[in-house]
Design an enzyme around this catalytic site. Structure first.
Site, PDB file in Angstrom:
ATOM      1  N   GLY A  29      -7.088   6.729  -2.810  1.00  0.00           N
ATOM      2  CA  GLY A  29      -7.161   7.012  -1.377  1.00  0.00           C
ATOM      3  C   GLY A  29      -6.186   8.121  -1.022  1.00  0.00           C
ATOM      4  O   GLY A  29      -5.689   8.202   0.091  1.00  0.00           O
ATOM      5  N   ALA A  31      -6.509  11.221  -0.403  1.00  0.00           N
ATOM      6  CA  ALA A  31      -6.881  12.258   0.565  1.00  0.00           C
ATOM      7  C   ALA A  31      -6.816  11.752   2.006  1.00  0.00           C
ATOM      8  O   ALA A  31      -7.064  12.510   2.936  1.00  0.00           O
ATOM      9  CB  ALA A  31      -8.279  12.794   0.260  1.00  0.00           C
ATOM     10  N   GLY A  35      -2.343   8.581   2.458  1.00  0.00           N
ATOM     11  CA  GLY A  35      -2.333   8.998   1.062  1.00  0.00           C
ATOM     12  C   GLY A  35      -1.713  10.368   0.862  1.00  0.00           C
ATOM     13  O   GLY A  35      -0.919  10.577  -0.062  1.00  0.00           O
ATOM     14  N   HIS A 199       1.101 -10.827   5.723  1.00  0.00           N
ATOM     15  CA  HIS A 199       1.138  -9.492   6.320  1.00  0.00           C
ATOM     16  C   HIS A 199       0.087  -9.422   7.423  1.00  0.00           C
ATOM     17  O   HIS A 199      -0.986  -8.854   7.262  1.00  0.00           O
ATOM     18  CB  HIS A 199       0.874  -8.441   5.242  1.00  0.00           C
ATOM     19  CG  HIS A 199       0.888  -7.030   5.774  1.00  0.00           C
ATOM     20  ND1 HIS A 199       2.024  -6.431   6.263  1.00  0.00           N
ATOM     21  CD2 HIS A 199      -0.103  -6.110   5.899  1.00  0.00           C
ATOM     22  CE1 HIS A 199       1.742  -5.196   6.648  1.00  0.00           C
ATOM     23  NE2 HIS A 199       0.459  -4.991   6.454  1.00  0.00           N
TER      24      HIS A 199
END
Length: 334
Positions: A29, A31, A35, A199
């Site tokens: 990921g 891009a 990321g 989370h």
């Protein structure tokens, strides 16, 4: 599809002159907004000998070229498309899975969850076929669901090493640290607030009773600060008009990566993570985890929790159990 072949070969030749660098990190990921920011920071890490950028987006070419203009000795490599995912994984010592994030305009929370589930499924299936599993950090929501789901896939394909699979929860600890320091007008660097649980808004538990330096909070002030810490992501999204907190998220993943890279270098590090843990009967739990080059060792435990924290812990356990069951049921329905 191999990205920028000639550029990668040139950069790979350079990395042989830097023996201090010794780990390969793959950002899945790479891009995306998070990321790209993460890759920029990893590019300059002294223990990263090779940085692999993987994404399905054609913009990966541009991201890789952009990163190549940062003059460091680390080798760069890029891959695009599902058919190259296995190569991005098998070369890595550490895999960082950066999920899609809802931005309130182009992607809904439901679509984001679906994309992240597909991504984690693909990664887990590919990992299950490797002879040696790398360290894997997942930073995608819903984390409480995705980590058990990935673990279940690995178990079904005999490729499971629970000590090497982490859900990255560092952002929760950083937010608690920052807000606690701001509330007391202290330096954030001098503050520490443990965070346990899961989370999500309903499962994250900031342990202000264990914070350092200690501040005797009670009543309304205590409840308000805890609620503020648990609502952090929503607050940032509101101010950014629907866009997610990409900068702090990328930084938190970097902090996790540094801890794992230190462990891979032969030391013992501590990282904030959601891992396989049955201390509370949930199967998984989050907290400060000691890690060596074989993976997770043990999670730090706390005693003398406040009445509020005990109440939140009970609610968190209920929420985590439901999320873990969701993760497993996704595979049953597939």
């Amino acid at each position: 599809m191999f990205v920028l072949n000639r550029l990668s070969k040139y950069l790979c030749r350079k990395c042989f002159t830097t023996p201090v660098r010794n780990c390969t990190v793959s950002v899945i990921g790479g891009a995306s907004d998070i990321g790209q920011t993460l890759c920029m920071m990893l590019r300059a890490q002294p223990t990263v000998s090779k940085l692999i950028v993987y994404d399905k987006s054609e913009s990966t070419n541009g991201v890789l070229m952009d990163l190549s203009h940062i003059p460091t000795d680390a080798c760069l490599k890029g891959y695009i498309g599902e058919e190259t995912l296995d190569r991005a994984l098998k070369e890595a010592d550490l895999v960082l899975a950066v999920g899609a994030v809802p931005d309130g305009r182009t992607m809904s929370k439901t679509k984001c969850t679906s994309k992240n589930m597909d991504m984690v499924k693909s990664i887990a299936y590919k990992l299950s076929k490797l002879n040696t599993m790398p360290m894997v950090g997942i930073s995608a929501d819903p984390l409480n669901v995705l980590v058990p789901m990935a673990s279940e896939i690995l178990k079904q394909h005999s490729g499971h090493d629970p000590k090497k699979l982490f859900g990255i929860t560092t952002i929760d600890s950083l937010r608690a640290q920052s807000l606690y320091a701001y509330y007391n007008q202290w330096s954030p660097r001098e503050c520490m607030v443990p965070v346990i649980g899961g989370h999500s808004r309903d499962s994250t538990i900031p342990l202000l009773s264990q914070a350092k330096p200690y501040c005797d909070l009670n009543g309304k002030a205590l409840h308000e600060l805890v609620a503020k810490i648990r609502r952090c992501e929503e607050s940032v999204r509101d101010v950014k008009r629907g866009r997610t907190p990409t900068l702090s998220m990328a930084y938190s993943i970097l902090m996790f990566a540094r801890g794992i890279l230190g462990a891979l270098g032969g030391g013992v590090s501590k990282v904030n993570a959601f891992v396989e843990n049955n201390d509370f009967g949930t199967g998984y739990f989050g907290g400060l985890v000691a890690v060596d080059d074989k993976g997770a060792i043990e999670m730090q435990r706390y005693s003398h929790l406040s009445q509020l924290e005990c109440h939140l812990l009970e609610r968190s356990i209920e929420a985590i159990r439901k999320d873990v069951l969701k993760g497993k049921s996704v595979l049953e329905l597939a």
